[in-house]
Design an enzyme around this catalytic site. Structure first.
Site, PDB file in Angstrom:
ATOM      1  CD  GLU A 286      -1.432   0.056   3.377  1.00  0.00           C
ATOM      2  OE1 GLU A 286      -2.444   1.101   3.344  1.00  0.00           O
ATOM      3  OE2 GLU A 286      -1.920  -1.118   4.846  1.00  0.00           O
TER       4      GLU A 286
ATOM      5  CB  SER B 214      -8.996   2.989   9.455  1.00  0.00           C
ATOM      6  OG  SER B 214      -9.928   2.790   8.508  1.00  0.00           O
TER       7      SER B 214
ATOM      8  CB  SER C 158       1.226   5.340   6.995  1.00  0.00           C
ATOM      9  OG  SER C 158       1.165   3.961   7.208  1.00  0.00           O
TER      10      SER C 158
ATOM     11  NE  ARG D 189       3.842   2.338   8.997  1.00  0.00           N
ATOM     12  CZ  ARG D 189       3.578   2.369  10.461  1.00  0.00           C
ATOM     13  NH1 ARG D 189       4.296   2.106  10.472  1.00  0.00           N
ATOM     14  NH2 ARG D 189       2.258   2.957  10.634  1.00  0.00           N
TER      15      ARG D 189
END
Lengths: 752, 474
Positions: B235, B289, B292, B304
């Protein structure tokens, strides 16, 4: 009479709310001065300075120029009154504030005090009440400044103040050693919001950040979601809940872990994420738990970001969100571990709730400069960690109501590290941590309980002429027994539980009931007897060959500890040969000798050994306790003994005259030895004289403590193990001998 | 997968993409200097009214009868079409496929899908240059999909096409057409898969490129229920590739990116378009939701940094619990009317004014929901105030974490994306303000018009790359 009636009434009204008689809580109010108060959302913390009058045993040498008669004691023992300074801190629920203020007013004799320092959010709210009741002017101090001052104070003065919380470990509380340098650190104060403060020195600190998501969010949002009013109830709900029914986890999105990022399936992807997509009802418990995780994780994450940005690894957490609540300590710890991958540990403080009050008090006492002294936690007068936690100790809660106390004694001397410690920051005095070793804990707690009758008897016998000795001794028994019971339930109450802390607690309790030195007469008698043999012993040693003499001297040191000497070599720990080889080499520059018992040990064991060192050309510093503990020789006793020995022995006399033999105080009144808290004067002498040998003798100093202590000079640790359980643990039998001669790695290399 | 390789057809779309990269993401289509901010903002507000999934679904052309599952209407549609088709379809399919492979492009339909925790984002390419003979040969169910998707703006009860986001006149793999942006709740995923089965989607031999957690969670269901094999994509890879692509092609002649001028002054705070001329390094904050946070150094080099579970799901979840609302739109509408200072304790509520010792303004929030500790205040608080406080709390927290990450990573440009920001000017302005104020003007908050769709676009781009993947050959 009118006064009495009023007092009676006050007592009646207090009895409704307070289960403990208040005079056991607000102690020493008669001499109290310098008040400070910290009123938080639910708890009030009161601080005051007071003086305590208590008995101390003094020894005074007779005039020896006068003719001596057989049977005259060596010195005279007298019990005198001494006044010492003590800080009192009391924590209670805000609901009791009015009754408590009434009680204080009734007992305040000292009228010099005109001002009360106040801090905390409630200081405004109760300002008028305090001014009216106590007739003291309320002087408001900045909350954060007080907090930091208090934090510095406890970190500096209370060993094992900070701890790591590990819910699933053998012992939940892992106490940290006092780091010689407490700065810099990060303090995360979680009140209704969060403040993140970087503290660089006593006076330099900065609020580097914060967050509005804090204890108030947990409470406010929690109350809205669960219709539960009280903070504690919310925490209890949370501790029973399952957050995974409310939170959207990584596995709810991925079906498992998000492995390429190393995110496990159980990780929370979205707090309360399921309540957005599911129509079902959620239980109060589950929502409270989810909320607790959400807030703890968030604070932990911010703390880590700030710790990283400022390159700080010591991060302390405080504030009402944390205050003694295992469930929040656990979630915060978990969060910190997660976000820093273990690089930063979340640290909590035993006296976190008192920081504001301590700081406010210190602000008010600045002219006295309290930071120039060292202070020590009085175990007898302090409640200990979690004393009012209903989760952990229902028994305790019923007993002391909602009152928690901390008392700190001003120590006569400033305490510092022994400069010879190899690594002061990793030095741990105690050999066994009883908080972690359940078997050892059980043994020693029982052992101290069994020995209590003997101690009580000894205490009574030591004061045949003083009033109420039996009653006081009985009170001592009750108090110490209660402490032992508390420690059975909460081994972590006063930091790491150790044989040393058990011994020290006993000394504190004895002192509280005015038994300053139960062994004074025993010591006096033993010293008397031993002195008579001194010259004979020295003479017989002189007759021996050099090699025989060295062995006899070591035996003398060990035999002083035990009557029936019979241990054959090799001993349990036997470095005698290495020691003998060393003695064939050049003399040591200066030896620091931590002495142990009175009588045979000091006079027939230590002095001949010291004499030999002096003859070799080694200077000797004899370090003895500042105050009495068991039958250990105190500094004042040792001074008299040394004088008497000098009168008989020219070596000792010359050494004294030429300042080759010096007596110093250790700064301690414990049968054990904490090398990180020694009299500053001792440290100075040690450095000045280039000390290159440290001798530590006796079970308390060389086995229970310092057995693993690493020094950067040569050291001798010697003791006879007079406890079969301990001997067995170390792989030997009772009366096994430990003779540990250690050379630091560095100097070993130099020699070769 | 070699991310560095551009698998797009070299002479058409690839030119855009590659050039875009070389030119610092200035799309050749973009009319430079255009102040199209308002034009872009217009539709985004207009689209709001008719795409509100929770509202009583009247604004679409879908038959919507009963309307339990969101794709129910499409099932009927497709089933009807299928009954008319027999073996000729198979023939034309084969021919079409051969042709596609020859031209090194995947067979239609072209989809990209991002299955998140709350929403599924779907992008669909509608070719508009189909030659007449090809259209004749086109299998019926392919045609029906196109008609269904492009002639409706809502699908079932909860599926929505964000018409205002449609990217027109795109040239991709030698084909021209529009990129459509569709979303529906992840809860409806099983209806969607069922639809795929019912209309025999697997017979189209298209690769379903999917990203987001759902690509993993629902992979098995796609396979067993609909005989569809997903091409699962990471993703974050997709997010970045999609974002860079959309930015490079621009938003129908206007810049994709915008910021707020004078973020610290509500009176003069205005949205302003801008170009991500040299986008690297950027801190990319994706608020779905959960959240990140990525530090992106180049097209293929990113990490990340961290994430937080306090995201859009938390806002909506708490709002649902606190106010009884049911949709994001409802929650935002309430929040717009509310006043968070009735819920939050401000610095001045505690200190009577500024906390000068620490330079904290009296108007700063000291404790989110802090007033709610008092029972009296809890009893009299309005739902609107609670919704607003929830929104402000979550937004400020994200801003705070993002700001710290930016400082730690030494990046001064913070790009906020994700569906939490959809129709959410309260949050975008608040984030812009927070970045500016707390960094004393050092950090700049940037936003993108297609806020939540970049993952899906990234997956879509992978489809075009995957056409020369040997696994795909028959």
């Amino acid at each position: 009479m009118a006064d009495c009636a009023r007092k009676g009434r006050t007592r009646d009204s207090m009895d409704k709310s307070i289960t403990l008689p208040p005079d056991e809580i607000f102690r020493n109010l008669e001499n109290a001065k310098r008040f400070a108060i910290d009123i938080g959302g639910s708890l009030t913390k009161l601080a005051y300075y007071s003086t305590v009058q208590h008995k101390v045993a003094k020894v005074r040498s007779f005039d020896h120029t006068a003719k001596e008669t057989e049977g005259d004691p060596l010195y005279e023992i007298s019990v005198q009154e001494e006044i010492t300074a003590r800080l009192h801190f009391i924590k209670f629920e805000n609901t009791y504030i009015e009754t408590c203020l009434d009680f204080i007013k009734d007992h305040l004799v000292n009228t010099e005090t005109k001002v009360i320092k106040a801090t905390g959010g409630g200081a405004y709210k109760f300002k008028e009440l305090i001014e009216k009741k106590l007739r003291l002017k309320v002087d408001k101090e900045d909350e954060m400044t007080c907090l930091i001052k208090g934090c510095n104070f406890v970190l500096r003065n209370i060993p094992h103040e900070a701890f790591v919380y590990a819910k699933h470990a053998d012992s939940e509380f892992r106490f940290q050693n006092t780091h010689p340098d407490i700065f810099p650190y990060l303090l995360i104060n979680i009140g209704s919001g969060v403040s993140i403060v970087k503290v660089e020195s006593e006076d330099k600190f900065e609020r580097i950040g914060g967050s509005s998501i804090g204890g108030g969010t947990f409470w406010g949002l929690g109350a809205l979601l669960t219709k539960t009013k009280r903070f504690d109830e919310l925490l209890q709900l949370a501790s029973r809940g399952q957050h995974s029914s409310v939170d959207m986890l990584v596995k709810d999105i991925y079906g498992g872990a998000y492995s390429s990022l190393g995110l496990t399936g159980d990780l929370i992807a979205s707090s309360f994420g399921k309540s957005a997509t599911t129509d079902k009802e959620f239980s109060k418990e589950d929502m409270a738990k989810s909320l607790l995780h959400m807030i703890s994780n968030d604070i932990g994450q911010l703390a880590c970001l700030y710790a990283r940005l400022h390159n700080l690894s010591r991060v302390y957490f405080g504030g009402f969100f944390i205050r003694g609540h295992p469930v929040t300590m656990h979630t915060i710890t978990y969060s910190i571990n997660f976000f820093t991958k273990g690089e930063v540990q979340a640290l909590f403080l035993r006296h976190e709730g008192y920081l504001g009050a301590i700081g406010a008090f210190l602000k008010g006492a600045e002219e006295d400069n309290p930071n120039q002294y060292s202070w020590g936690e009085n175990y007898a007068g302090s409640s200990g960690l979690m004393s009012v936690s209903p989760d952990l100790n229902p028994m305790q809660r019923a007993r002391s109501g909602t009152f928690d106390m901390l008392e700190m004694d001003r120590l006569e001397r400033q305490l510092v590290n022994l400069p010879l410690l190899q690594d002061p920051s990793s030095y741990v005095p105690d050999t066994v941590d009883l908080t972690e070793d359940a078997l050892a804990r059980e043994y020693w707690l029982s052992c101290f309980e069994d020995a209590l009758d003997g101690v009580v008897k000894r205490a009574v016998a030591s004061q045949p002429d003083l009033p109420q000795a039996a009653e006081r001794a009985e009170k001592f028994r009750q108090k110490y027994l209660h402490k032992l019971q508390t420690l059975r339930h909460q081994p972590f109450a006063y930091g790491s539980l150790t044989v040393r802390s058990l011994l020290d607690t006993r000394e504190h309790c004895l002192n509280e009931f005015n038994f300053p030195d139960p062994y004074s007469k025993v010591k006096q008698k033993e010293n008397d007897v031993a002195l008579k043999y001194f010259q004979k012993v020295v003479m017989s040693l002189e007759k021996l060959s050099w090699e025989q003499r060295q062995f006899a001297l070591v035996k003398g040191l060990l035999a002083g500890n035990v009557f029936d000497w019979g241990a054959k070599r090799p001993w349990l720990v036997d470095c005698y040969n290495e020691w003998l080889e060393r003695l064939k080499g050049p003399p040591h520059k200066c030896a620091l000798f931590f002495v142990d018992n009175s009588g045979i040990d000091i006079i027939l064991g230590v002095f001949p050994f010291v004499r030999e060192l002096l003859c070799r050309g080694t200077e000797v510093v004899l370090a003895s306790n500042s105050g009495p503990a068991l039958n250990d020789v105190t500094n004042s006793e040792l001074q008299i003994l040394t004088e008497r020995i000098a009168a008989m022995d020219s070596v000792i006399q010359t050494a004294l005259k030429e300042d080759k033999l010096t007596l110093v105080q250790s700064g301690s009144s414990s049968p054990c030895l904490d090398l990180s808290r020694l009299d500053k004067a001792l440290a100075t002498v040690v450095l000045e004289r280039h000390t290159d040998l440290v001798v530590i003798e006796g079970m308390g100093r060389a086995i229970h403590t310092n057995y693993y202590a690493m020094l950067n000079c040569e050291s001798l640790k010697l003791a006879v193990i007079k406890n079969s359980w301990l001997a067995e643990r170390l792989g030997g039998k009772i009366f096994s001998v430990v003779f540990k001669y250690e050379v630091p790695f560095k100097s070993q290399e130099l020699k070769q | 997968m070699d991310k560095g390789k551009c698998a797009l057809e070299p002479k058409s779309a690839a030119v855009h993409y590659a050039n875009g990269l070389q030119n610092g993401f200035c799309s050749p289509q973009r009319s430079s200097g255009s102040s199209g901010g308002s034009a872009a903002a217009g539709p985004s507000v207009a689209g709001l009214g008719c795409s509100s999934p929770g509202s009583s679904c009247s604004c679409s052309g879908s038959s919507g009868g009963g309307g339990h599952g969101c794709f129910e209407s499409l099932h009927h549609h497709v089933l009807q079409e299928q009954q008319h088709n027999g073996s000729p379809a198979k023939r034309s399919r084969l021919r079409r496929r051969t042709e596609s492979v020859r031209k090194n492009r995947p067979p239609f339909p072209w989809f990209g899908m991002d299955i998140g925790g709350t929403l599924v984002k779907l992008v669909y390419f509608e070719p508009k240059d189909t030659p007449a003979e090809e259209e004749q040969e086109e299998v019926e169910n392919l045609k029906s999909i196109r008609k269904y998707l492009t002639s409706n703006v809502a699908y079932g009860n909860t599926g929505v096409r964000d018409v205002h986001l449609e990217l027109k006149e795109l040239s991709i793999c030698g084909r021209r057409g529009s990129l459509h942006f569709i979303r529906f709740p992840t809860q409806a995923m099983h209806s969607f898969i069922q639809m795929g089965r019912d209309k025999n989607f697997s017979s189209l031999h298209t690769t379903l490129c999917a990203t987001g957690g759902g690509a993993y969670k629902f992979e098995e269901d796609f396979r067993t229920m609909a005989d569809l094999q997903l091409l699962k994509l990471d993703e974050l890879d997709c997010l970045i590739q999609g974002l860079l692509y959309v930015d490079s092609v621009g938003f129908n002649g206007h810049p994709e990116c915008y910021f707020f001028e004078n973020p610290s002054d509500p009176e003069s705070c205005v949205k302003w378009p801008c170009c991500l001329d040299n986008p690297f390094p950027m801190l990319l904050v994706n608020i779905g939701s959960g959240v990140s946070i990525l530090a992106v150094y180049s097209k293929d080099d990113y990490k990340r940094v961290t994430g937080t579970s306090l995201g859009g799901g938390t806002f909506l979840g708490l709002c649902c619990l606190l106010t009884g609302c049911e949709t994001f739109e409802e929650a935002l509408e309430m929040a717009a009317k509310g006043d968070s200072t009735n819920v939050d304790k401000l610095v001045k509520d505690i200190y009577g004014g500024d906390y000068e010792r620490f330079g904290l303004q009296g108007s700063a929030v000291a404790s989110s929901f802090g007033h709610m500790m008092s029972k009296e205040k809890r009893d009299s608080i309005s739902k609107e105030d609670l919704a607003r406080a929830t929104l402000v709390t979550i937004t400020n927290n994200i801003g705070s974490i993002a700001r710290m990450c930016a400082v730690n990573e030494k990046i001064d440009r913070v790009v906020f994306v994700g569906n939490f920001l959809r129709i959410n000017t309260i949050s975008t302005k608040l984030l812009a303000y927070a970045m500016d104020f707390w960094s004393k003007g050092q950090l700049k908050a940037l936003f993108l018009e297609h806020e939540g769709y970049f993952g899906a676009v990234g997956a879509f781009l992978e489809l075009l790359k995957s056409s020369d993947d040997p696994r795909d050959d028959p």
